[in-house]
Design a protein around this motif. Structure first.
Motif, short mmCIF file in Angstrom:
data_model
loop_
_atom_site.label_atom_id
_atom_site.label_comp_id
_atom_site.label_asym_id
_atom_site.label_seq_id
_atom_site.Cartn_x
_atom_site.Cartn_y
_atom_site.Cartn_z
N ASP A 1 33.75 23.41 -47.17
CA ASP A 1 33.05 23.33 -45.90
C ASP A 1 33.51 24.43 -44.95
O ASP A 1 32.74 24.98 -44.19
N MET B 1 25.65 29.97 -44.27
CA MET B 1 24.31 29.38 -44.23
C MET B 1 24.24 28.23 -43.22
O MET B 1 23.26 28.04 -42.55
N ALA B 2 25.32 27.49 -43.16
CA ALA B 2 25.33 26.31 -42.29
C ALA B 2 25.45 26.71 -40.82
O ALA B 2 24.94 26.03 -39.94
N THR B 3 26.13 27.81 -40.56
CA THR B 3 26.28 28.28 -39.19
C THR B 3 25.70 29.68 -39.11
O THR B 3 26.40 30.67 -39.29
N GLN B 4 24.44 29.78 -38.89
CA GLN B 4 23.76 31.06 -38.88
C GLN B 4 23.83 31.69 -37.49
O GLN B 4 23.90 30.97 -36.50
N LYS C 1 22.24 32.33 -34.93
CA LYS C 1 21.01 32.09 -34.17
C LYS C 1 21.28 30.97 -33.18
O LYS C 1 22.24 30.22 -33.34
N ARG D 1 20.44 27.48 -31.48
CA ARG D 1 19.71 26.23 -31.57
C ARG D 1 19.57 25.71 -30.14
O ARG D 1 20.29 26.15 -29.25
N ASP E 1 22.58 24.63 -40.16
CA ASP E 1 21.50 25.44 -39.59
C ASP E 1 20.32 25.62 -40.55
O ASP E 1 19.26 26.06 -40.14
N TYR E 2 20.50 25.30 -41.83
CA TYR E 2 19.36 25.41 -42.75
C TYR E 2 18.55 24.13 -42.82
O TYR E 2 17.65 24.00 -43.64
#
Lengths: 200, 219
Positions: free
Chosen positions: A29, A35-38, A40, A42, B124-125
């Protein structure tokens, strides 16, 4: 050293290695976050780029948000008794639902100003069932929801214009509920009412 | 030619094979159990917030509707954290001089954001959308638990893909009538199986095939 012996000495090593790999997998993790924290934003995430730290940009003064021109038809002067929508059962039900969510904390379910938050110490708002508010035009209620009044802050942000009018319609219905004569009711409701009386 | 292996090599070999099997099982169990545990999912974990806001007090004791603060939940992907002004609707008068609300007053007077710590964090995906769930019969408490009983907010579900799919494969068990969406105390009735079917038709809930398609949640 015989091969078997060597194998035996390797055993603890193997054990340590598998334990490590378990820990390592568990830590995935923290290793693969790309990928999980891009990179961009939110909704409502903080930003290093803007000086106030918000990625969510506040409205600029004297600008109109895209799409909000469509709300022009809902703007009725404060002293006008016009109503920009067709009043039907669906609108009243929408109004009841919105009224329950946004207004009852202070105004109470019946609109008499005895909501839970008012009981906690807010100034009790006036009851809708007083002459001044019975005679107030529709535009007045819309204006108070939009801009606030006295202790009541504006609800323009929380309640979109169409829903404000639904609430106005429902407030009118509430007022009527306390200020109607039995003779004004449709025949079947009148009958139901008299049955209800005899049941008591 | 002398023997290559000592006689004890036989049992060493057997023990080694057994050890590999046991270790692999243990390792796999540890990994799979580990990623499902609250240590990994952050389930049941409360966070230190700038203000120790109680949902129990506001939504439970005072009976304030979820939408009073989370006004975007029916129309947008995110339910929204209310602006400080929403707090001030009441707290300009109520408890307007107590110390623990000082950050609220400061935020309001200086026009700066209160930096709440996110409790429900999706990767985020994942493109989760609140409005579609709320408008198609999934109530708040199905995912968030009984928020009206939480003095401090925590994540009631694992928020793992398995958990999402659990419902996407069989949404009918969780569908509610419109009037119950924001009811924190809703429990499925004994006839939920039939009711769920009717509601699924009424809300036009997509087929399980559509609901479990990759691109439903991932773009």
């Amino acid at each position: 050293m015989s091969r078997a012996r060597r194998h035996l000495t390797r055993f603890p090593l193997l054990l340590a290695a598998s334990a490590c790999s378990v820990l390592f997998l568990g830590g995935c993790d923290h290793l693969h976050q790309d990928m999980a924290t891009q990179p961009k934003y939110r909704p409502l995430s903080p930003s290093d780029f803007f000086r106030d730290g918000r990625s969510e940009r506040p409205l600029l003064e004297n600008t109109v948000a895209r799409g909000s021109l469509a709300n022009d038809e809902f703007v009725i002067p404060k002293d006008s008794n016009a109503f920009p929508l067709e009043v039907d059962q669906a609108l009243l039900e929408r109004g009841q639902e919105r009224f329950t969510a946004f207004c009852t904390p202070c105004h109470g379910l019946q609109g008499d100003g005895n909501g839970m938050v008012a009981l906690r110490g807010m100034k009790h708002p006036p009851s809708y069932h007083i002459d001044r508010l019975r005679e107030a035009p529709n535009g007045y209620f819309y204006d108070v929801i939009t801009n606030g009044f006295g202790q009541m802050y504006s609800y323009g942000v929380q309640i979109p214009p169409r829903d404000r009018w639904a609430i106005v319609a429902y407030v009118r219905a509430l007022q009527l509920s306390r200020d109607a004569h039995v003779s004004e009711l449709p025949a079947e409701l009148r009958e139901k009412l008299s049955q209800g009386d005899s049941a008591k | 030619m002398p023997q290559l292996f000592h006689r004890s090599a036989n049992s060493t070999a057997r023990i080694s094979i057994l050890a590999v099997v046991i270790l692999a099982t243990l390792g796999l169990t540890a990994v799979l159990g580990g990623v499902r545990s609250p240590n990994f999912t952050n389930q049941y974990l409360t966070r230190d917030q700038p203000i120790q806001f109680s949902h129990k007090h506001h939504a439970g004791d005072d009976g304030i509707d979820c939408r009073y603060c989370h006004a975007g939940v029916e129309t947008s992907a995110t339910a929204g954290i209310p602006p400080t002004k929403t707090c001030m609707n009441c707290h300009s008068v109520l408890f307007n001089n107590v110390g623990y609300l000082a950050p609220v007053r400061e935020s309001y007077s200086t026009n700066t954001s209160i930096q709440w710590v996110k409790v429900h964090r999706l990767a985020d995906y994942v493109y989760f959308n609140h409005s579609i769930h709320v408008n198609k019969g999934i109530g708040c408490s199905t995912c968030h638990g009984q928020v009206n009983q939480m003095p401090l907010m925590f994540q009631a579900s694992t928020l793992q893909m398995q958990w999402c799919l659990d419902c996407h494969r069989d949404p009918e068990k969780n569908l509610r009538e419109k009037k119950d969406i924001f009811n924190m105390d809703w429990k499925p009735a004994p006839d939920q199986a039939e009711k769920g079917k009717l509601l699924a038709a009424q809300y036009n809930v997509r087929s399980v095939r559509d609901l479990t398609s990759c691109s439903t949640c991932h773009r």
